[in-house]
Scaffold this active site. Structure first.
Site, PDB file in Angstrom:
ATOM      1  N   CYS A  74       2.908 -17.647 -10.701  1.00  0.00           N
ATOM      2  CA  CYS A  74       3.396 -17.024  -9.474  1.00  0.00           C
ATOM      3  C   CYS A  74       2.408 -17.356  -8.360  1.00  0.00           C
ATOM      4  CB  CYS A  74       3.477 -15.512  -9.679  1.00  0.00           C
ATOM      5  SG  CYS A  74       3.889 -14.597  -8.187  1.00  0.00           S
ATOM      6  N   CYS A 189       6.845 -21.405  -4.676  1.00  0.00           N
ATOM      7  CA  CYS A 189       7.216 -20.165  -5.362  1.00  0.00           C
ATOM      8  C   CYS A 189       7.901 -20.618  -6.640  1.00  0.00           C
ATOM      9  CB  CYS A 189       8.164 -19.337  -4.510  1.00  0.00           C
ATOM     10  SG  CYS A 189       8.948 -17.976  -5.418  1.00  0.00           S
TER      11      CYS A 189
HETATM   12  N1  DGL Z   1       7.621 -16.309  -8.265  1.00  0.00           N
HETATM   13  C1  DGL Z   1       6.775 -15.816  -7.237  1.00  0.00           C
HETATM   14  C2  DGL Z   1       5.926 -16.931  -6.628  1.00  0.00           C
HETATM   15  O1  DGL Z   1       5.703 -17.966  -7.228  1.00  0.00           O
HETATM   16  C3  DGL Z   1       7.244 -14.893  -6.156  1.00  0.00           C
HETATM   17  C4  DGL Z   1       8.491 -14.106  -6.144  1.00  0.00           C
HETATM   18  C5  DGL Z   1       8.310 -12.749  -5.472  1.00  0.00           C
HETATM   19  O2  DGL Z   1       8.445 -12.597  -4.250  1.00  0.00           O
HETATM   20  O3  DGL Z   1       7.993 -11.826  -6.199  1.00  0.00           O
HETATM   21  O4  DGL Z   1       5.434 -16.788  -5.551  1.00  0.00           O
END
Ligand code: DGL
Length: 263
Positions: A74, A189
């Site tokens: 993330c 993301c």
């Molecule tokens: N999957 C997450 C990232 O790589 C973010 C998603 C969220 O806003 O929670 O930033």
């Protein structure tokens, strides 16, 4: 061979885009996938509160699962909390996921690069530092999307996404300047690679979409001692949702990724 799992962590299902690469590279390993869905989306959290929250969740996860390595799959969490996690848990191995600005700067021909991310990642000092360090000769546009992570969740759950909405979200990534135009969009993301085909379809012109998932999986592999027997592990991989109640469609999705949902 150690049975200590590789722990994957994200706010939702985005980390699966990294897990699927890790599975290919490390078929003999056991995986624990954690979706902090009780706190989704991370993109809109205030920084200090999110950092504290992640540290608290991690303390419990490390205690319970004793992973060989933790992959923070993330960008929103890594750009904020990876240094703090390393400091709080100095004996643990962490791999972060941060915007792929260096490869974008190396690859662009026009010098016009966009970074598509959550509003949290776009705001981070960490992201600004990456641009200063690796892309000072490029024009980098940071595009924060409030909706794309949730759209990717819905798409993977329900199998449908409104392409017009995807188009609206990605349009600010496309710039024209001095006769050149954007030729790289960094998917910063981990949810976004799930939508990349829709992005390709609705983009005003073709660009390279950089997804760092494979590079992150390789980094994790490089930090681990060799796993000895390369027998694929069967049926032992689990998914944990911090809400304790993922809906049936999300459960099905997890099963599709070979994960048994706990609880
Ligand atoms: N999957 C997450 C990232 O790589 C973010 C998603 C969220 O806003 O929670 O930033």
């Amino acid at each position: 061979m150690t049975d200590a799992p590789i722990l994957f962590f994200d706010s939702g299902i985005g980390g699966l885009t990294v897990l699927r690469e890790a599975r290919v590279l490390m078929p003999g390993r056991r995986f624990v996938y954690v979706a902090d869905d009780a706190a989704f989306p991370y993109g809109n959290w205030e920084e200090a509160a999110l950092q504290e929250h992640i540290a608290g969740v991690f303390g419990r996860l490390l205690e319970r699962h004793r992973p060989a390595i933790s992959v923070i799959a993330c960008n929103t969490a890594s750009t904020l909390a990876i240094a703090d996690l390393r400091q709080r848990f100095p004996k643990e191995l962490f791999v972060g996921t941060v915007p792929a600005i260096k490869p974008a700067a190396e690859r662009t021909r026009s010098g016009l690069v966009s970074v598509l991310a959550t509003p949290g990642t776009v705001k981070r000092q960490y992201t600004r530092d990456l641009i200063r360090q690796w892309a000072s000769k490029c024009h980098v546009r940071l595009v924060g999307s409030v909706n794309l992570a949730a759209l990717a969740e819905a798409y993977m759950r329900d199998g449908f996404v409104d392409e017009a909405v995807v188009k609206t979200e990605i349009t600010p990534c496309f710039m024209e300047r001095d006769g050149g135009r954007t030729d790289i969009v960094v998917l910063a993301c981990t949810h976004y690679p799930f939508l990349v085909n829709r992005m390709r379809k609705t983009a005003p012109w073709p660009v390279d979409w950089i997804d760092p998932a494979e590079a992150i999986a390789r980094r994790a592999l490089s930090l681990l001692p060799p796993d000895g027997v390369a027998e694929p592990s069967h049926g032992d991989d689990v998914a944990i949702f911090t809400s304790g109640r993922p809906n049936p469609a999300t459960r099905r999705l997890m099963h599709g990724f070979g994960l048994t949902v706990e609880g």
